[in-house]
Write a protein that holds these residues in place. Structure first.
Motif, mmCIF file in Angstrom:
data_model
loop_
_atom_site.group_PDB
_atom_site.id
_atom_site.type_symbol
_atom_site.label_atom_id
_atom_site.label_comp_id
_atom_site.label_asym_id
_atom_site.label_seq_id
_atom_site.Cartn_x
_atom_site.Cartn_y
_atom_site.Cartn_z
ATOM 1 N N ASP A 1 0.858 -1.187 0.000
ATOM 2 C CA ASP A 1 0.000 0.000 0.000
ATOM 3 C C ASP A 1 0.890 1.231 0.000
ATOM 4 N N CYS A 2 0.820 2.027 -1.059
ATOM 5 C CA CYS A 2 1.661 3.224 -1.152
ATOM 6 C C CYS A 2 1.167 4.270 -0.156
ATOM 7 N N THR A 3 2.058 4.690 0.734
ATOM 8 C CA THR A 3 1.691 5.687 1.747
ATOM 9 C C THR A 3 2.346 7.038 1.498
ATOM 10 N N THR A 4 3.436 7.044 0.737
ATOM 11 C CA THR A 4 4.072 8.295 0.308
ATOM 12 C C THR A 4 4.406 8.149 -1.170
ATOM 13 N N ALA A 5 3.863 9.025 -1.992
ATOM 14 C CA ALA A 5 4.113 8.957 -3.435
ATOM 15 C C ALA A 5 5.479 9.530 -3.777
ATOM 16 N N ASP A 6 5.980 9.140 -4.953
ATOM 17 C CA ASP A 6 7.243 9.671 -5.465
ATOM 18 C C ASP A 6 7.105 9.778 -6.977
ATOM 19 N N THR A 7 6.820 10.987 -7.441
ATOM 20 C CA THR A 7 6.623 11.187 -8.881
ATOM 21 C C THR A 7 7.823 11.861 -9.529
ATOM 22 N N SER A 8 8.825 12.167 -8.741
ATOM 23 C CA SER A 8 10.073 12.709 -9.280
ATOM 24 C C SER A 8 11.116 11.607 -9.164
ATOM 25 N N ILE A 9 11.206 10.796 -10.188
ATOM 26 C CA ILE A 9 11.947 9.528 -10.097
ATOM 27 C C ILE A 9 13.407 9.739 -10.477
ATOM 28 N N ALA A 10 14.287 9.606 -9.511
ATOM 29 C CA ALA A 10 15.721 9.712 -9.777
ATOM 30 C C ALA A 10 16.213 8.423 -10.435
ATOM 31 N N ALA A 11 17.370 8.515 -11.051
ATOM 32 C CA ALA A 11 17.852 7.415 -11.894
ATOM 33 C C ALA A 11 17.968 6.087 -11.146
ATOM 34 N N GLY A 12 18.490 6.136 -9.938
ATOM 35 C CA GLY A 12 18.822 4.891 -9.253
ATOM 36 C C GLY A 12 17.700 4.278 -8.442
ATOM 37 N N GLU A 13 16.534 4.857 -8.489
ATOM 38 C CA GLU A 13 15.426 4.341 -7.674
ATOM 39 C C GLU A 13 14.914 2.998 -8.194
ATOM 40 N N TYR A 14 14.419 2.202 -7.276
ATOM 41 C CA TYR A 14 13.776 0.954 -7.688
ATOM 42 C C TYR A 14 12.946 0.402 -6.551
ATOM 43 N N LEU A 15 12.003 -0.443 -6.906
ATOM 44 C CA LEU A 15 11.210 -1.182 -5.920
ATOM 45 C C LEU A 15 10.908 -2.564 -6.494
ATOM 46 N N GLN A 16 11.239 -3.591 -5.717
ATOM 47 C CA GLN A 16 11.020 -4.967 -6.174
ATOM 48 C C GLN A 16 10.421 -5.807 -5.049
ATOM 49 N N VAL A 17 9.605 -6.754 -5.421
ATOM 50 C CA VAL A 17 9.273 -7.890 -4.551
ATOM 51 C C VAL A 17 10.024 -9.077 -5.137
ATOM 52 N N GLN A 18 10.753 -9.787 -4.288
ATOM 53 C CA GLN A 18 11.731 -10.722 -4.845
ATOM 54 C C GLN A 18 11.847 -11.988 -4.003
ATOM 55 N N GLN A 19 12.113 -13.109 -4.673
ATOM 56 C CA GLN A 19 12.546 -14.311 -3.967
ATOM 57 C C GLN A 19 13.877 -14.771 -4.567
ATOM 58 N N ARG A 20 14.781 -15.213 -3.673
ATOM 59 C CA ARG A 20 16.109 -15.661 -4.092
ATOM 60 C C ARG A 20 16.215 -17.173 -3.911
ATOM 61 N N PHE A 21 16.952 -17.806 -4.809
ATOM 62 C CA PHE A 21 17.041 -19.270 -4.825
ATOM 63 C C PHE A 21 18.490 -19.700 -4.676
ATOM 64 N N GLU A 22 18.721 -20.667 -3.779
ATOM 65 C CA GLU A 22 20.091 -21.152 -3.627
ATOM 66 C C GLU A 22 20.413 -22.159 -4.719
ATOM 67 N N GLY A 23 21.686 -22.238 -5.068
ATOM 68 C CA GLY A 23 22.119 -23.051 -6.193
ATOM 69 C C GLY A 23 21.738 -24.511 -6.091
ATOM 70 N N PHE A 24 21.710 -25.053 -4.867
ATOM 71 C CA PHE A 24 21.336 -26.456 -4.704
ATOM 72 C C PHE A 24 19.974 -26.754 -5.319
ATOM 73 N N ASN A 25 19.097 -25.763 -5.316
ATOM 74 C CA ASN A 25 17.723 -25.976 -5.788
ATOM 75 C C ASN A 25 17.512 -25.556 -7.240
ATOM 76 N N LEU B 1 8.390 -3.010 -9.644
ATOM 77 C CA LEU B 1 7.193 -2.188 -9.464
ATOM 78 C C LEU B 1 7.473 -0.692 -9.599
ATOM 79 N N HIS B 2 8.734 -0.320 -9.667
ATOM 80 C CA HIS B 2 9.104 1.095 -9.753
ATOM 81 C C HIS B 2 10.595 1.130 -10.078
ATOM 82 N N ALA B 3 11.002 2.015 -10.978
ATOM 83 C CA ALA B 3 12.436 2.098 -11.286
ATOM 84 C C ALA B 3 12.742 3.395 -12.007
ATOM 85 N N GLY B 4 13.962 3.879 -11.791
ATOM 86 C CA GLY B 4 14.451 5.062 -12.478
ATOM 87 C C GLY B 4 15.216 4.692 -13.735
ATOM 88 N N ALA B 5 15.772 5.718 -14.364
ATOM 89 C CA ALA B 5 16.379 5.542 -15.690
ATOM 90 C C ALA B 5 17.540 4.558 -15.695
#
Lengths: 61, 376
Positions: free
Chosen positions: B79-103, B186-190
């Protein structure tokens, strides 16, 4: 990407082995005790920041 | 031939979903955390990492009982509680899962024998959005991203990624390290959107090509995003979401995180009794406590506490001695954590004495917990 903010890093010494056994610190606001295992993500990040000169680990008491 | 049977020729029918906690049913850390977006980490549902940086946008992440009927009772809600419409280059937002090599060995990579991968998931939002789903081969610095559309209703998205063959790189390392990231952009800069989306075949990672064309979750505080039922499997088609018992999901999650909380037991004991080995000159007690683990963890874990050492005490000689330091002790271990881990506990209070039996417990505090984190 993926930088972690680490502060107040300090070694702990095991009384039974008399060797450093972990590092207590605050990582991204969370109070943690980090094992000296390179496969541990917190320890890997501590090593990276120490190598980069941005983090110093205080000696154990 | 049924779709399930088609993939079953390649991957087993049971255990085909490589995603852990795909239905968002386990949330050991918390069910809701506010003010996120400035840092990365694991906050609510187990194994699901929120990646974010450089943005002034903020969100609340919640395990919400609003999953699609017949799929899962639960989902992750942002749920976005603070907006950001001035997107700087390095910004990003991810939901992520990481997998170990064994799997990851069933996927192959880089050489003949590598296989297609299909990712499927259920999503909805407050409005229509286009976001990105990326597979990133960490071992070989290669990636591919496909865009997907989100609407206000639950929809299942099915994305098939090609095999990564004959590029000269190597298979995934067969180890416990992070080999692959499944990321929802879900969000990223240049820095990540400035190029041309790399969507048709795997390529060496060029940041500008990773998230080109996505919308911004932070465009308005009206925005929310829901996701559950995430499946990653070998093969060219998305089979029905693999359902599993909660006990199975919990056991998988324990490899990466385990937490014991006092709750209503404000003097909850953590681990076994120990023998104080050093009286520290009569004003402190010290002992090494073995704390049982639910399962072997991925690596030696980080010990996580409330951060207030006074929330813990050493109970000895029928008295409470407030802790002064808690730390994990890897000095006893052979490098793998099996059965239990060791915790060094220091406590004030004279009279405990060498040889006294003691136990670490909550110090009349419902919030005291002991957690261990071996996440990727």
């Amino acid at each position: 990407m993926d930088n972690m903010t680490i502060t107040n890093a300090k070694y702990n010494t095991s009384r039974t082995t008399n060797k450093n056994c972990s590092i207590n610190c605050v990582a991204d606001g969370e109070h943690v005790s980090v094992p000296l295992d390179p496969a541990n993500r917190h320890y890997a990040e501590i090593l990276r920041q120490v190598d980069a000169g941005t983090l110093t680990i205080e000696d154990a008491d | 031939m049924s779709r399930a049977r088609e993939n079953a020729n390649i991957s087993p029918a049971a255990g085909r979903n490589m995603v852990i906690n795909s239905a968002m049913n386990v949330a050991q850390r918390a069910t809701s955390v506010t003010g996120l977006g400035a840092t990365t980490g694991y906050f609510t549902c187990d194994r699901w990492r929120l990646g974010g940086g450089d943005s002034s946008g903020r969100l609340t992440m919640t395990q919400t009982a609003d999953g699609p009927n017949g799929i899962s009772a639960n989902c992750i809600k942002l749920d976005c509680t603070t907006a950001d419409t001035s997107i700087a280059a390095g910004e990003y937002l991810q939901v992520q899962q990481r997998f170990e090599g064994f799997n990851l060995q069933r996927l192959g990579s880089g050489v003949a024998g590598a296989k297609q991968t299909t990712v499927s998931f259920y999503v909805k939002a407050n409005a229509a959005f286009t976001f990105g789903c990326e597979l990133e081969n960490v071992d070989n610095s290669r990636q591919i991203t496909k865009l997907f559309a989100v609407t206000t209703d639950w929809n299942r998205i099915e994305l098939t990624f090609p095999a990564d063959v004959d590029d000269g790189s190597s298979p995934y390392d067969d180890d416990n390290a992070n080999g692959l990231k499944l990321s929802f952009w879900l969000h990223a800069g240049a820095t990540y959107t400035g190029g041309t989306l790399n969507s048709s075949s795997w390529a060496n990672t060029t940041n500008a090509n990773r998230a080109a064309g996505i919308d911004s979750f932070y465009s308005s505080t009206d925005n929310n995003f829901f996701i559950t039922g995430v499946q990653m499997e070998v093969g060219p088609v998305a089979t029905e979401l693999e359902q599993e018992l909660i006990s199975t999901t919990l056991q998988k999650c324990y490899r990466y995180f385990q937490k014991t909380i006092g709750g209503s037991d404000t003097y909850k004991h953590f681990g076994h009794y120990f023998c104080a080995v050093d009286s520290g000159g009569g004003d402190t007690a010290y002992g090494t406590v073995g704390i049982p683990l639910e399962t072997t963890m991925r690596a030696i874990p980080t010990l996580v506490t409330t951060g207030t050492v006074g929330n813990y005490s050493v109970y000895a000689k029928n008295a409470n001695h407030q802790c002064t330091t808690l730390s994990i002790d890897t000095g006893h271990d052979d490098g793998t954590i099996r059965g239990h881990f060791y915790l060094n506990a220091y406590a004030g209070g004279g009279g405990v004495g060498t040889g006294t039996a003691g136990a670490v417990r909550a110090n009349n505090n419902a919030n005291a917990f002991i957690a261990v984190d071996a996440e990727l």
